[in-house]
Design a protein around this motif. Structure first.
Motif, PDB file in Angstrom:
ATOM      1  N   VAL A 171       0.754  -1.418  -0.118  1.00  0.00           N
ATOM      2  CA  VAL A 171      -0.173   0.380   0.292  1.00  0.00           C
ATOM      3  C   VAL A 171       0.419   0.917   0.239  1.00  0.00           C
ATOM      4  N   LEU A 172       2.136   1.015   0.758  1.00  0.00           N
ATOM      5  CA  LEU A 172       2.801   2.182   0.605  1.00  0.00           C
ATOM      6  C   LEU A 172       3.763   2.807  -0.423  1.00  0.00           C
ATOM      7  N   GLU A 173       3.813   1.295  -1.198  1.00  0.00           N
ATOM      8  CA  GLU A 173       4.118   1.230  -2.762  1.00  0.00           C
ATOM      9  C   GLU A 173       3.489   1.613  -3.435  1.00  0.00           C
ATOM     10  N   TYR A 174       2.274   1.500  -3.251  1.00  0.00           N
ATOM     11  CA  TYR A 174       1.104   2.507  -4.446  1.00  0.00           C
ATOM     12  C   TYR A 174       1.156   3.710  -4.131  1.00  0.00           C
ATOM     13  N   VAL A 175       1.469   4.011  -2.785  1.00  0.00           N
ATOM     14  CA  VAL A 175       1.006   5.691  -2.845  1.00  0.00           C
ATOM     15  C   VAL A 175       2.811   6.461  -3.174  1.00  0.00           C
ATOM     16  N   VAL A 177       4.073   5.123  -5.693  1.00  0.00           N
ATOM     17  CA  VAL A 177       4.230   5.152  -6.926  1.00  0.00           C
ATOM     18  C   VAL A 177       3.482   6.069  -7.467  1.00  0.00           C
ATOM     19  N   HIS A 178       1.821   6.791  -7.259  1.00  0.00           N
ATOM     20  CA  HIS A 178       1.032   7.438  -7.311  1.00  0.00           C
ATOM     21  C   HIS A 178       1.188   8.630  -7.487  1.00  0.00           C
ATOM     22  N   GLU A 179       2.410   9.353  -6.884  1.00  0.00           N
ATOM     23  CA  GLU A 179       2.833  10.299  -6.335  1.00  0.00           C
ATOM     24  C   GLU A 179       3.867  10.393  -7.447  1.00  0.00           C
ATOM     25  N   LEU A 180       4.731   9.947  -7.967  1.00  0.00           N
ATOM     26  CA  LEU A 180       6.120   9.599  -8.966  1.00  0.00           C
ATOM     27  C   LEU A 180       4.662   9.920 -10.106  1.00  0.00           C
ATOM     28  N   CYS A 181       4.548   9.210 -10.525  1.00  0.00           N
ATOM     29  CA  CYS A 181       3.321   9.291 -11.547  1.00  0.00           C
ATOM     30  C   CYS A 181       2.961  10.365 -11.898  1.00  0.00           C
ATOM     31  N   ILE A 185       1.866  13.004 -14.989  1.00  0.00           N
ATOM     32  CA  ILE A 185       0.888  13.401 -15.680  1.00  0.00           C
ATOM     33  C   ILE A 185       0.253  13.987 -14.233  1.00  0.00           C
ATOM     34  N   ARG A 186       0.196  15.360 -14.713  1.00  0.00           N
ATOM     35  CA  ARG A 186      -1.097  16.228 -13.097  1.00  0.00           C
ATOM     36  C   ARG A 186      -2.057  15.786 -12.686  1.00  0.00           C
ATOM     37  N   ASN A 187      -2.733  15.024 -13.922  1.00  0.00           N
ATOM     38  CA  ASN A 187      -4.271  14.570 -13.226  1.00  0.00           C
ATOM     39  C   ASN A 187      -4.283  13.477 -13.169  1.00  0.00           C
ATOM     40  N   HIS A 188      -5.771  12.780 -13.317  1.00  0.00           N
ATOM     41  CA  HIS A 188      -5.931  11.035 -12.417  1.00  0.00           C
ATOM     42  C   HIS A 188      -7.084  11.173 -13.992  1.00  0.00           C
ATOM     43  N   SER A 189      -6.467  11.278 -14.766  1.00  0.00           N
ATOM     44  CA  SER A 189      -7.200  10.447 -16.352  1.00  0.00           C
ATOM     45  C   SER A 189      -6.704   9.416 -16.767  1.00  0.00           C
ATOM     46  N   ALA A 190      -6.955   8.708 -18.027  1.00  0.00           N
ATOM     47  CA  ALA A 190      -6.655   7.278 -18.230  1.00  0.00           C
ATOM     48  C   ALA A 190      -5.077   7.115 -17.884  1.00  0.00           C
ATOM     49  N   HIS A 191      -4.996   8.366 -18.991  1.00  0.00           N
ATOM     50  CA  HIS A 191      -3.396   7.950 -19.704  1.00  0.00           C
ATOM     51  C   HIS A 191      -2.257   7.790 -17.990  1.00  0.00           C
ATOM     52  N   PHE A 192      -3.049   8.910 -16.481  1.00  0.00           N
ATOM     53  CA  PHE A 192      -2.181   8.440 -16.043  1.00  0.00           C
ATOM     54  C   PHE A 192      -2.818   6.883 -14.862  1.00  0.00           C
ATOM     55  N   TRP A 193      -3.545   6.724 -15.018  1.00  0.00           N
ATOM     56  CA  TRP A 193      -4.115   5.385 -14.045  1.00  0.00           C
ATOM     57  C   TRP A 193      -3.096   3.780 -15.378  1.00  0.00           C
ATOM     58  N   ALA A 194      -2.420   4.398 -16.520  1.00  0.00           N
ATOM     59  CA  ALA A 194      -2.190   3.458 -17.327  1.00  0.00           C
ATOM     60  C   ALA A 194      -0.894   3.715 -16.957  1.00  0.00           C
ATOM     61  N   VAL A 196       0.434   4.256 -13.757  1.00  0.00           N
ATOM     62  CA  VAL A 196       0.030   3.685 -12.582  1.00  0.00           C
ATOM     63  C   VAL A 196       0.199   2.301 -13.058  1.00  0.00           C
ATOM     64  N   ALA A 197      -0.439   1.762 -13.617  1.00  0.00           N
ATOM     65  CA  ALA A 197      -0.826  -0.083 -14.277  1.00  0.00           C
ATOM     66  C   ALA A 197       0.766  -0.275 -14.755  1.00  0.00           C
ATOM     67  N   GLU A 198       1.521   0.442 -14.968  1.00  0.00           N
ATOM     68  CA  GLU A 198       3.114  -0.014 -16.000  1.00  0.00           C
ATOM     69  C   GLU A 198       4.249  -0.092 -14.778  1.00  0.00           C
ATOM     70  N   HIS A 199       3.678   0.115 -13.382  1.00  0.00           N
ATOM     71  CA  HIS A 199       4.247   0.163 -13.074  1.00  0.00           C
ATOM     72  C   HIS A 199       3.674  -0.896 -11.343  1.00  0.00           C
ATOM     73  N   LEU A 200       2.792  -0.767 -11.551  1.00  0.00           N
ATOM     74  CA  LEU A 200       1.586  -1.655 -10.303  1.00  0.00           C
ATOM     75  C   LEU A 200       0.417  -2.043 -11.533  1.00  0.00           C
TER      76      LEU A 200
END
Length: 221
Positions: A171-175, A177-181, A185-194, A196-200
């Motif tokens: 869970v810490l790792e997810y947060v 990675v979330h901030e690193l992404c 990408i400064r928003n929470h668009s589909a590109h952002f979540w994609a 994040v998914a590349e890492h996790l």
């Protein structure tokens, strides 16, 4: 301007030059949202249970990295409480405190220890993920935050809530990675979540854990 709502508290964050009148108007416009959010947070808090013990004494169970570990209290000649961890937490308490109620002092020492440990863990995850997509933060800071798990500033400064050290490591790792992404990408668009998914690839399950148990984490030690 923004409004931060936590349990029983409403905080308005505004630049120094914003007038009180404008702030008041801003709050009035958001009044219905504030009332609804306060009610929602209060309702959710009833379903959350504090993970930390009520008293930090010998035999208490301390939450850490998704598990609970026994606390052993031992006397020491040192002048300050020292915390060690080896499949249990050991609090070396000065002789002057050992016969007194030292729960608050042990809690404070554990907090210092966990903040330091969280910095080590965060730096580990940054090193593990940053180079892959050139997501290098300017600085990494561990903070006490009442309403956020992490943030990424305009200059790529990463802030992480130290309470995440209580959660499972993934869970810490997810947060992190979330901030690193957010560096890319400064928003929470589909590109952002994609990204994040590349890492996790399983980030959704980690995110779900945080949504479900975040209220308990926020209660702290």
């Amino acid at each position: 301007m923004r409004i931060v709502v936590t349990l029983g508290k409403v905080e308005v964050v505004a630049p120094p030059k914003v007038s009180e009148h404008r702030i008041s108007q801003f709050v009035q416009v958001k009044q219905q949202w504030i009332v609804q959010t306060l009610a929602k947070i209060e309702a959710n808090s009833l379903h959350h249970k504090k993970l930390a013990p009520a008293v930090y004494s010998h035999g208490a169970e301390v939450p850490y990295r998704g598990a609970r570990y026994k606390l052993a209290v031992r006397p020491t000649k040192l002048k300050r409480i020292k915390i060690e961890f080896n499949q249990e937490f050991i609090a070396h308490v000065p002789d002057a405190l050992i016969m007194k109620d030292h729960s608050a002092e042990i809690k404070e020492a554990l907090t210092r220890w966990m903040k330091k440990e969280s910095k080590t863990q965060v730096e580990h995850f940054v090193k593990q993920h940053a180079e892959r997509k050139q997501l290098f933060p300017q600085t990494i800071k561990i903070k006490t935050q009442k309403s956020r798990w992490g943030s990424c500033g305009i200059h790529n400064d990463i802030n992480i809530n130290w309470l995440l050290i209580i959660a499972p490591p993934e869970v810490l790792e997810y947060v992190v990675v979330h901030e690193l992404c957010h560096i890319k990408i400064r928003n929470h668009s589909a590109h952002f979540w994609a990204l994040v998914a590349e890492h996790l690839p399983d980030y959704q399950s980690r995110r779900h854990w945080l949504k479900k148990h975040g209220g308990s984490l926020m209660m702290g030690l």
